[in-house]
Design an enzyme around this catalytic site. Sequence first.
Site, PDB file in Angstrom:
ATOM      1  CB  SER A  96      -0.973  -0.052   1.178  1.00  9.70           C
ATOM      2  OG  SER A  96      -1.998   0.905   1.050  1.00  9.70           O
ATOM      3  CG  ASN A 120      -2.910  -5.367  -1.465  1.00 10.13           C
ATOM      4  OD1 ASN A 120      -2.101  -6.122  -0.926  1.00 10.13           O
ATOM      5  ND2 ASN A 120      -4.117  -5.731  -1.818  1.00 10.13           N
ATOM      6  CG  HIS A 239      -5.695  -2.816   1.196  1.00  7.69           C
ATOM      7  ND1 HIS A 239      -5.268  -2.336  -0.029  1.00  7.69           N
ATOM      8  CD2 HIS A 239      -4.987  -2.128   2.128  1.00  7.69           C
ATOM      9  CE1 HIS A 239      -4.358  -1.391   0.154  1.00  7.69           C
ATOM     10  NE2 HIS A 239      -4.163  -1.243   1.449  1.00  7.69           N
TER      11      HIS A 239
END
Length: 264
Positions: A96, A120, A239
């Site tokens: 992320s 992700n 996620h």
Amino acid sequence: MISTILHLSEGLAVRALVAGQGTPVLLIHGVGLCAEAWAPQFDAFAADHRVIAVDMPGHGASDRLPGTPVLADFVAWAAQVIMALDCGPVAVVGHSMGALIATGLAVEHPQLVSCAALLNPVYQRSAAARAAVMERAAQIAAADFDPEAPLDRWFDPEEGELRMLTSQWLRQNSPEGYGAAYRAFAAGDSVYAGRIAQISCPLLALTGANDLNSTPAMATALADAAPFGRAVIIDGHRHMVHLTAPDVVSQELRNWLVPAEVSS
């Protein structure tokens, strides 16, 4: 696994978890998490790699970056971490926000990166998606944010134990550190998007098929833009795929590591 504190040139302290010997693998978590979020990858790689997981600035026991940092400041911080570890070039894995940092490292500091895995990742958000994440950043800055809110997007109902553990990590962070990182994350998806073609090392873009924010389309487009990119989509996951599908993710990371290790 050993917990250690690194000291960067500006005097900033960085906490790192370190284990194993061999090809160095640097793990950078996402906003609100901590180095412990990489526990499954430690289990998978520490037997034959030197695995280093760091607390991002303002998270865990790592100092905040001064002022109002932007993504480039987090990238410069990560480059200093690699130099402080004296282990470059490294295979860097980011999740992320960590994926944005890993992308910046591969673009700005290619001599420090042997290969990059983006778990992700966000890439060229739509206007609506960017507005939503900027609104969340504003809420965090105003201390008007429910730390449980992201968990509804990240986990399926049957993943209750992992959700509870992640909730604990989110609540341990200082609002200032969390807010600063989230602001950089909210504005960061386009910073290096136009320079992906400059990444000359193997690049893996991996996400969950059910991740509504770091979408399969983003991962595929990102991998297509890189000269040596490959996209992997994990069915049935969201996620936090490195926690919810650790065996599958670790195998994909091994597949990604092989070309870099052979060439070195």
